[in-house]
Design an enzyme around this catalytic site. Structure first.
Site, PDB file in Angstrom:
ATOM      1  N   HIS A 143       0.431   3.374   8.465  1.00 19.72           N
ATOM      2  CA  HIS A 143      -0.594   4.279   9.011  1.00 19.72           C
ATOM      3  C   HIS A 143       0.074   5.349   9.855  1.00 19.72           C
ATOM      4  O   HIS A 143       1.197   5.167  10.335  1.00 19.72           O
ATOM      5  CB  HIS A 143      -1.594   3.508   9.892  1.00 19.72           C
ATOM      6  N   ASP A 179       2.201  -6.955   2.370  1.00 23.35           N
ATOM      7  CA  ASP A 179       0.989  -6.236   2.773  1.00 23.35           C
ATOM      8  C   ASP A 179       1.385  -4.982   3.572  1.00 23.35           C
ATOM      9  O   ASP A 179       0.758  -4.640   4.585  1.00 23.35           O
ATOM     10  CB  ASP A 179       0.024  -7.110   3.577  1.00 23.35           C
ATOM     11  N   HIS A 232       0.872  -1.184   0.000  1.00 27.40           N
ATOM     12  CA  HIS A 232       0.000   0.000   0.000  1.00 27.40           C
ATOM     13  C   HIS A 232       0.899   1.222   0.000  1.00 27.40           C
ATOM     14  O   HIS A 232       1.576   1.498   1.006  1.00 27.40           O
ATOM     15  CB  HIS A 232      -0.912   0.001   1.237  1.00 27.40           C
ATOM     16  N   LEU A 233       0.921   1.924  -1.121  1.00 27.03           N
ATOM     17  CA  LEU A 233       1.785   3.119  -1.197  1.00 27.03           C
ATOM     18  C   LEU A 233       1.041   4.379  -0.768  1.00 27.03           C
ATOM     19  O   LEU A 233       1.660   5.414  -0.559  1.00 27.03           O
ATOM     20  CB  LEU A 233       2.343   3.293  -2.613  1.00 27.03           C
TER      21      LEU A 233
END
Ligand code: DOR
Length: 426
Positions: A310, A306, A63-64
């Site tokens: 955050h 994955d 997730h970039l």
């Protein structure tokens, strides 16, 4: 050098000229090579004696966060974190803002990656518009724009008819569906694995059945409609068993797991540690052991990170409110190497799961360390011990349950086209 693409293993000298591998030379010819090159200028010679050279690793599940969530990660920081972790290629998931469900977003990601990226970036398009599971995205256009696979990762495609159509389109455009397997009715806003521990902690659990029901459904769809399905982040023993049987029956299914599922169990969330909150959740020792066995037997084809960075404000909140995800790019390879250090996998088996297998599934045409190819390789000190320090992460996401862990194996150099990274630390 271990190069599973070309089935080559041994001691070698590698000459890179202007970003292209010009020679791969067997060690017994080293003398003539050294003489030849010592006479010319502009030569950088790296003595990699005692180290390993592998093709650049591929992370097929990253997730970039860009566009839209640049406070969590950007293409610039994420791809540099990838390089630091040994990944010279990453495939970025579609749950950005806006969602990568139309070619404009794909073009944006590719343009940004070209401008600011340190490694190759392969966008993954959304299966459904807005990841809502209701209407298919323009899969043909997304494929033409450069998407290498389709996934609503983060959200499942609950409607089996939509999944059927997606599989049919994916077959037509020659790019796989990557399925986030979660039955939302069963997971019911759970926040960790369902079991004794969730009961004890007073947290709502997510049963293993929530994943396994969807793995079964997807395997059935794949069998009937003869399209390839790739199962993302496998976390349970039951999923492994379903995938194993499907493969034995000739279904076109492939699967990945992530380092946290073969390294940790649900115990990591005791003490309400939100850095260990991830979806699917960390499971039990029985699941962890089954996943390790599946990696060994080749039932699970790929190790992916994955990588889910955050912001601290999204993690330093009560467990129920914290977002799911682990910042994984900078620890994944060293965590995976534990399987080699513990004699569970051979080094070659491990490297296959991080290079040639994802390349084949995604058909991205990597061809390893061979003369005439663009340089795309890493030099690794597999014995180097180091302590994970989240504050030293290049990634903006410091959310890791591995902070303070002692790991073995560090990437020291990376070559990607004309780019060269010296990753040695003082
Ligand atoms: O833990 C997770 N985080 N699992 C997912 O499926 C999505 C991801 C995210 O985007 O943060």
């Amino acid at each position: 050098m271990i190069d599973p693409y070309n089935n080559k293993e041994g001691v070698a000298d590698i000459v890179i000229n202007n970003g292209v591998i010009s020679q791969v030379i067997i060690k017994n010819k080293i003398k003539s090579l050294t003489r030849k090159f010592n006479s010319s200028n502009n030569i950088v010679e790296i003595d990699a004696k005692g180290f390993h050279v592998f093709p650049g690793l591929i992370d097929m599940h990253t997730h970039l966060r860009e566009p839209g969530y640049e406070y969590k990660e950007t293409i610039s920081t994420g791809t540099l974190a990838a390089i630091k972790g040994g990944f010279t290629s990453v495939c970025c998931m579609a749950n950005t803002n806006p969602v990568n469900d139309n070619p404009e977003v794909t073009y944006y990601i590719l343009a940004k990656a070209k401008e600011e990226g340190s490694c190759d970036v392969y966008p993954i398009g959304a299966i459904t518009k807005g990841l809502k599971g209701e209407e298919l995205s323009e899969m043909v256009m997304l494929r033409e724009a450069g998407c290498v696979a389709f996934s609503d990762d983060g959200m499942p495609v609950m409607n089996p008819l939509i999944m059927r159509r997606a599989l049919e389109y994916s077959k037509a455009v020659g790019a796989p569906i990557i399925s986030h397997c979660e039955d939302l009715c069963l997971s019911e806003n759970g926040v960790m694995n369902e079991g004794k521990l969730s009961f004890y902690l007073g947290l709502k659990g997510i049963p293993k059945a929530s994943e396994e029901i969807m793995v079964s459904r997807d395997v059935i769809l794949s069998r009937h409609f003869k399209a390839t399905i790739h199962i993302a982040h496998v976390s349970t023993k039951g999923s492994v068993e379903i995938i194993k049987r499907a493969k034995e029956e000739g279904v076109s299914v492939t699967a990945e797991t992530c380092p946290h599922y073969f390294t940790l169990t649900e115990d990591a969330v005791s003490g309400y540690n939100t850095d260990a909150k991830v979806n699917p959740p960390l499971r039990t020792n029985e699941d962890k052991e089954a996943i390790i066995e599946a990696l060994k037997e080749g039932i699970i084809d790929v190790i992916a990170t994955d990588h889910a960075p955050h912001h601290i404000d999204e993690k330093k909140v009560p467990f129920n409110e914290a977002l799911n995800g682990i910042s994984g790019l900078e620890t994944a390879f060293a965590l995976s190497l534990r399987l080699v250090h513990e004699n569970i996998l051979t080094l070659k088996q491990l490297i296959e799961k991080l290079t040639v297998n994802p390349s084949k599934i995604l058909k991205i045409g990597k061809d390893g360390i061979r003369e005439g190819s663009e340089s795309d390789l890493i030099v690794v000190d597999i014995k180097k011990e180091w302590i994970v320090d989240k504050n030293k992460f290049v990634s903006l996401g410091k959310n890791t349950p591995f902070d303070g862990w002692k790991l073995k194996g560090k990437v020291i150099f990376a070559f990607k086209g004309k780019k060269f990274f010296d990753l040695r630390e003082e």
